[in-house]
Enzyme design. Sequence first.
Site, PDB file in Angstrom:
ATOM      1  N   ASN A  13       0.588  -1.253  -0.112  1.00 12.65           N
ATOM      2  CA  ASN A  13       0.195  -0.298   0.339  1.00 12.65           C
ATOM      3  C   ASN A  13       0.808   1.138  -0.222  1.00 12.65           C
ATOM      4  O   ASN A  13       1.797   1.373   0.960  1.00 12.65           O
ATOM      5  CB  ASN A  13      -0.768   0.026   1.139  1.00 12.65           C
ATOM      6  CG  ASN A  13      -1.837   1.584   1.089  1.00 12.65           C
ATOM      7  OD1 ASN A  13      -1.450   2.322   0.728  1.00 12.65           O
ATOM      8  ND2 ASN A  13      -3.276   1.184   1.649  1.00 12.65           N
ATOM      9  N   ASN A  33       0.448   4.482  -0.204  1.00 11.19           N
ATOM     10  CA  ASN A  33       0.072   5.972   0.702  1.00 11.19           C
ATOM     11  C   ASN A  33       0.178   7.369  -0.780  1.00 11.19           C
ATOM     12  O   ASN A  33      -0.155   7.669  -0.201  1.00 11.19           O
ATOM     13  CB  ASN A  33      -0.300   6.019   1.975  1.00 11.19           C
ATOM     14  CG  ASN A  33      -0.320   6.784   2.647  1.00 11.19           C
ATOM     15  OD1 ASN A  33      -1.615   8.005   1.973  1.00 11.19           O
ATOM     16  ND2 ASN A  33       0.255   7.379   3.676  1.00 11.19           N
ATOM     17  N   GLU A  40      -3.699   1.773  -3.204  1.00 14.47           N
ATOM     18  CA  GLU A  40      -3.740   3.084  -2.684  1.00 14.47           C
ATOM     19  C   GLU A  40      -2.636   4.244  -3.050  1.00 14.47           C
ATOM     20  O   GLU A  40      -1.415   4.239  -3.199  1.00 14.47           O
ATOM     21  CB  GLU A  40      -4.149   3.575  -1.455  1.00 14.47           C
ATOM     22  CG  GLU A  40      -4.078   4.758  -0.564  1.00 14.47           C
ATOM     23  CD  GLU A  40      -4.879   4.940   1.048  1.00 14.47           C
ATOM     24  OE1 GLU A  40      -5.163   5.288   1.187  1.00 14.47           O
ATOM     25  OE2 GLU A  40      -3.746   4.321   2.260  1.00 14.47           O
ATOM     26  N   ASP A  63      -3.783  -5.005   0.788  1.00 10.33           N
ATOM     27  CA  ASP A  63      -4.138  -4.081   2.123  1.00 10.33           C
ATOM     28  C   ASP A  63      -5.804  -4.415   2.184  1.00 10.33           C
ATOM     29  O   ASP A  63      -6.477  -3.835   1.892  1.00 10.33           O
ATOM     30  CB  ASP A  63      -4.358  -2.708   2.597  1.00 10.33           C
ATOM     31  CG  ASP A  63      -4.828  -2.160   4.061  1.00 10.33           C
ATOM     32  OD1 ASP A  63      -4.666  -2.457   4.413  1.00 10.33           O
ATOM     33  OD2 ASP A  63      -4.353  -0.388   3.319  1.00 10.33           O
ATOM     34  N   ASN A  65      -6.957  -4.027   5.592  1.00 14.13           N
ATOM     35  CA  ASN A  65      -7.678  -3.450   6.867  1.00 14.13           C
ATOM     36  C   ASN A  65      -8.124  -4.235   7.485  1.00 14.13           C
ATOM     37  O   ASN A  65      -8.860  -3.726   7.995  1.00 14.13           O
ATOM     38  CB  ASN A  65      -9.148  -2.432   6.011  1.00 14.13           C
ATOM     39  CG  ASN A  65      -7.837  -1.209   5.643  1.00 14.13           C
ATOM     40  OD1 ASN A  65      -7.236  -0.488   6.572  1.00 14.13           O
ATOM     41  ND2 ASN A  65      -8.450  -0.694   3.876  1.00 14.13           N
ATOM     42  N   ASP A  88       2.796   3.975   5.023  1.00 20.36           N
ATOM     43  CA  ASP A  88       2.787   3.848   6.232  1.00 20.36           C
ATOM     44  C   ASP A  88       2.643   2.683   6.077  1.00 20.36           C
ATOM     45  O   ASP A  88       2.789   2.132   7.497  1.00 20.36           O
ATOM     46  CB  ASP A  88       1.711   4.711   6.953  1.00 20.36           C
ATOM     47  CG  ASP A  88       0.103   5.256   5.692  1.00 20.36           C
ATOM     48  OD1 ASP A  88       0.472   4.587   4.783  1.00 20.36           O
ATOM     49  OD2 ASP A  88      -0.808   5.330   6.130  1.00 20.36           O
ATOM     50  N   HIS A  89       2.731   1.692   5.568  1.00 19.54           N
ATOM     51  CA  HIS A  89       2.486   0.798   5.522  1.00 19.54           C
ATOM     52  C   HIS A  89       4.364   0.188   4.767  1.00 19.54           C
ATOM     53  O   HIS A  89       4.937   0.891   4.383  1.00 19.54           O
ATOM     54  CB  HIS A  89       1.689   0.213   4.164  1.00 19.54           C
ATOM     55  CG  HIS A  89       0.158   0.044   4.411  1.00 19.54           C
ATOM     56  ND1 HIS A  89      -0.313  -0.841   4.606  1.00 19.54           N
ATOM     57  CD2 HIS A  89      -0.346   1.475   4.794  1.00 19.54           C
ATOM     58  CE1 HIS A  89      -2.033  -0.740   4.989  1.00 19.54           C
ATOM     59  NE2 HIS A  89      -1.971   0.693   4.148  1.00 19.54           N
TER      60      HIS A  89
END
Length: 256
Positions: A7, A9, A35, A149, A151, A246-247
């Site tokens: 991911n 981001n 993303e 991802d 989630n 952030d991943h």
Amino acid sequence: MRIISLNANGIRSAATKGVFDWFGRQGADVVCLQETKAQEDQLSDPMFRPDGHHCFYRDATSKKGYSGVAIYAKREPDQVLTELGWDEFDNEGRYIEARFGKLSVVSLYFPSGSSGDERQQFKFRAMEWIAPVFEKWRKSGRDYVICGDWNIVRSEKDIKNWKSNQKNSGCLPEERAWFNGMIDGRGWVDSYRTLHPEGEDYTWWSNRGRARENNVGWRLDYQICTPSLRERLKACSIYRDERFSDHAPYTVDYVD
């Protein structure tokens, strides 16, 4: 065969942090991104078409600069699919599938419900709607690797602060029951958990505080595969040395 999932981001943000240089050193056969947060016409720089790769993007059409998935493949796929048949899901740019002979590699960005109840209810609807799709794939006779991802964490081993997150999206009991039902009940294979039964590694950390530094994380990024691929799982790793997002990138090696 090596497959990497990340991911990003924001693919343009990750690019400025060196993610494409890192990809170039990994020797991956397929890279799955989630993303991307961009429309394809914004990705004209050659870095977004890495040398020696066939590149495919599925952007969000309902909201520009939102969500988005991509696949980079060394071998040209026989077919690339970008729709599952539910416009509300498809138009958010959450699915792309590349087919290579009998093998399908999917980049999937499952909805988050962390922004509020409206999105959590959409996540629940997505869980209910997509379950028969996964079952159809499992019974299709094809080998599937679903990267992305999700989630959702699966268990206490997949999140640092287990007790305090029981009422938070991504760790809700009904989310975990659904995801674990797919794996433990339907036979899908969690590549990381198969290779590391007692592992407690994470792939996402909040940008708040010092979560990454203190390893207060969640395992949200998976490569879930059909039972036919269980015996071909060779090794996996989560790369934390550089921070592209952030991943963290999740890599799995499969026996050819």
